[in-house]
Design a protein around this motif. Structure first.
Motif, PDB file in Angstrom:
ATOM      1  N   LEU A 179       0.839  -1.199   0.000  1.00 19.21           N
ATOM      2  CA  LEU A 179       0.000   0.000   0.000  1.00 19.21           C
ATOM      3  C   LEU A 179       0.871   1.245   0.000  1.00 19.21           C
ATOM      4  O   LEU A 179       0.619   2.194  -0.753  1.00 19.21           O
ATOM      5  CB  LEU A 179      -0.904  -0.013   1.233  1.00 19.21           C
ATOM      6  N   MET A 180       1.913   1.224   0.815  1.00 18.26           N
ATOM      7  CA  MET A 180       2.819   2.361   0.885  1.00 18.26           C
ATOM      8  C   MET A 180       3.511   2.608  -0.459  1.00 18.26           C
ATOM      9  O   MET A 180       3.499   3.730  -0.978  1.00 18.26           O
ATOM     10  CB  MET A 180       3.876   2.134   1.965  1.00 18.26           C
ATOM     11  N   THR A 181       4.107   1.552  -1.034  1.00 16.06           N
ATOM     12  CA  THR A 181       4.843   1.732  -2.287  1.00 16.06           C
ATOM     13  C   THR A 181       3.908   2.107  -3.432  1.00 16.06           C
ATOM     14  O   THR A 181       4.278   2.881  -4.313  1.00 16.06           O
ATOM     15  CB  THR A 181       5.642   0.462  -2.643  1.00 16.06           C
ATOM     16  N   GLY A 182       2.684   1.568  -3.406  1.00  8.57           N
ATOM     17  CA  GLY A 182       1.713   1.925  -4.432  1.00  8.57           C
ATOM     18  C   GLY A 182       1.325   3.388  -4.359  1.00  8.57           C
ATOM     19  O   GLY A 182       1.210   4.076  -5.385  1.00  8.57           O
ATOM     20  N   LEU A 183       1.117   3.896  -3.134  1.00 10.71           N
ATOM     21  CA  LEU A 183       0.790   5.306  -2.970  1.00 10.71           C
ATOM     22  C   LEU A 183       1.950   6.201  -3.391  1.00 10.71           C
ATOM     23  O   LEU A 183       1.738   7.261  -3.991  1.00 10.71           O
ATOM     24  CB  LEU A 183       0.420   5.584  -1.513  1.00 10.71           C
ATOM     25  N   VAL A 184       3.164   5.764  -3.097  1.00  8.78           N
ATOM     26  CA  VAL A 184       4.343   6.531  -3.512  1.00  8.78           C
ATOM     27  C   VAL A 184       4.387   6.638  -5.035  1.00  8.78           C
ATOM     28  O   VAL A 184       4.605   7.710  -5.608  1.00  8.78           O
ATOM     29  CB  VAL A 184       5.639   5.879  -2.978  1.00  8.78           C
ATOM     30  N   ARG A 185       4.148   5.506  -5.700  1.00 11.41           N
ATOM     31  CA  ARG A 185       4.215   5.492  -7.160  1.00 11.41           C
ATOM     32  C   ARG A 185       3.110   6.328  -7.790  1.00 11.41           C
ATOM     33  O   ARG A 185       3.342   7.057  -8.755  1.00 11.41           O
ATOM     34  CB  ARG A 185       4.125   4.051  -7.665  1.00 11.41           C
ATOM     35  N   ARG A 186       1.908   6.246  -7.238  1.00  8.19           N
ATOM     36  CA  ARG A 186       0.770   6.930  -7.847  1.00  8.19           C
ATOM     37  C   ARG A 186       0.727   8.422  -7.519  1.00  8.19           C
ATOM     38  O   ARG A 186       0.225   9.219  -8.309  1.00  8.19           O
ATOM     39  CB  ARG A 186      -0.532   6.270  -7.390  1.00  8.19           C
ATOM     40  N   THR A 187       1.222   8.811  -6.353  1.00 10.70           N
ATOM     41  CA  THR A 187       1.143  10.213  -5.934  1.00 10.70           C
ATOM     42  C   THR A 187       2.408  11.005  -6.233  1.00 10.70           C
ATOM     43  O   THR A 187       2.364  12.242  -6.307  1.00 10.70           O
ATOM     44  CB  THR A 187       0.845  10.324  -4.428  1.00 10.70           C
ATOM     45  N   GLY A 188       3.537  10.304  -6.343  1.00  6.73           N
ATOM     46  CA  GLY A 188       4.800  11.004  -6.536  1.00  6.73           C
ATOM     47  C   GLY A 188       5.389  11.553  -5.257  1.00  6.73           C
ATOM     48  O   GLY A 188       6.425  12.236  -5.283  1.00  6.73           O
ATOM     49  N   LEU A 189       4.748  11.281  -4.121  1.00  4.88           N
ATOM     50  CA  LEU A 189       5.265  11.745  -2.843  1.00  4.88           C
ATOM     51  C   LEU A 189       6.422  10.862  -2.392  1.00  4.88           C
ATOM     52  O   LEU A 189       6.609   9.755  -2.904  1.00  4.88           O
ATOM     53  CB  LEU A 189       4.152  11.733  -1.792  1.00  4.88           C
ATOM     54  N   SER A 190       7.175  11.322  -1.413  1.00  5.85           N
ATOM     55  CA  SER A 190       8.337  10.569  -0.944  1.00  5.85           C
ATOM     56  C   SER A 190       7.905   9.369  -0.111  1.00  5.85           C
ATOM     57  O   SER A 190       6.829   9.368   0.512  1.00  5.85           O
ATOM     58  CB  SER A 190       9.251  11.466  -0.105  1.00  5.85           C
ATOM     59  N   VAL A 191       8.769   8.351  -0.075  1.00  9.69           N
ATOM     60  CA  VAL A 191       8.520   7.172   0.751  1.00  9.69           C
ATOM     61  C   VAL A 191       8.391   7.582   2.211  1.00  9.69           C
ATOM     62  O   VAL A 191       7.491   7.111   2.930  1.00  9.69           O
ATOM     63  CB  VAL A 191       9.657   6.132   0.578  1.00  9.69           C
ATOM     64  N   ARG A 192       9.284   8.455   2.645  1.00 14.85           N
ATOM     65  CA  ARG A 192       9.266   8.877   4.054  1.00 14.85           C
ATOM     66  C   ARG A 192       7.938   9.518   4.422  1.00 14.85           C
ATOM     67  O   ARG A 192       7.348   9.216   5.462  1.00 14.85           O
ATOM     68  CB  ARG A 192      10.420   9.847   4.316  1.00 14.85           C
ATOM     69  N   LEU A 193       7.432  10.411   3.563  1.00 14.29           N
ATOM     70  CA  LEU A 193       6.193  11.112   3.856  1.00 14.29           C
ATOM     71  C   LEU A 193       5.011  10.143   3.877  1.00 14.29           C
ATOM     72  O   LEU A 193       4.173  10.179   4.792  1.00 14.29           O
ATOM     73  CB  LEU A 193       5.945  12.218   2.827  1.00 14.29           C
TER      74      LEU A 193
END
Length: 222
Positions: A156-170
């Motif tokens: 879920l985390m990595t998918g959101l990172v990929r789709r939103t462009g936000l940082s992994v940390r955030l």
């Protein structure tokens, strides 16, 4: 014609679920995957019986158990599949490791809770907490390093990172603070163990993951 390349032991391959099964070293990787998942479930049980606080997602799980007639492990399994539903709009496909993670960890957690008693002595509770954190890091390195796909929550985390462009940390911080707050409000187990886990799990996995990441042969870009 498809070329092949070999991953560095310090690098996880970006491959789909079918490629994961065709990437070689299957017996070694399957054993490592399931040893890691069993140890992960056991580590969660140890931290619960230590009764000094849990990691953010388990605070959430423990909070839910206060309000439903389900075991801790059953809640972990149910929430895993609920989280997997969120993968659909993210256009992610679960791998063997993802589905196994969703089922095995919850079952082993319940088994650990049924076989490991909760001690009264503080020093024994500290031992269980520390052992839980260390075993959790080792387990994570084992099952992630087997390269059969992320668990539901990490995916879920990595998918959101990929789709939103936000940082992994955030994204990771936002997710974990959200489930931590929700779990706390439901009565989940927050304590010194929560802080110890948050401060130590990253550095421990950082050291252990390169050791257990299996070299793979996988299709390279054409």
């Amino acid at each position: 014609m498809t070329a092949t390349s070999e991953t560095s032991p310090r690098q996880l391959a970006s491959i789909n679920p079918i490629e994961q099964l065709k990437a070689g070293r299957l017996p070694r990787r399957l054993v490592q995957l399931y040893v890691g998942l069993v140890l992960y479930g056991a580590s969660m049980g140890l931290m619960i019986q230590g009764n000094l606080g849990l990691d953010p997602w388990d605070v959430f799980h423990s909070g839910i158990t206060k309000h439903v007639p389900l075991s801790f492990g059953t809640v972990v399994i149910v929430i895993s599949f609920v989280v997997l539903l969120a993968w659909i709009p993210l256009r992610q496909w679960p791998g063997l490791g993802t589905i196994s993670n969703a089922i095995v960890i919850g079952l082993v957690t319940d088994l650990t809770l049924a076989t490991v008693a909760r001690p009264d002595e503080l020093w024994l509770r500290i031992v269980l907490m520390v052992a839980g954190v260390v075993v959790n890091a080792l387990a994570g390195a084992l099952y992630i390093g087997a390269q059969f796909g992320p668990g539901p929550r990490d995916g879920l985390m990595t998918g959101l990172v990929r789709r939103t462009g936000l940082s992994v940390r955030l994204v990771r911080t936002t997710l974990e603070l959200t489930v931590l707050a929700a779990g706390f409000l439901m009565g989940g187990a927050v304590g010194v163990g929560t802080v110890v886990y948050a401060l130590s799990i990253g550095p421990l996995v950082h050291v252990l993951l390169p050791i257990f990441t299996v070299r793979l042969k996988h299709p390279a870009a054409r």
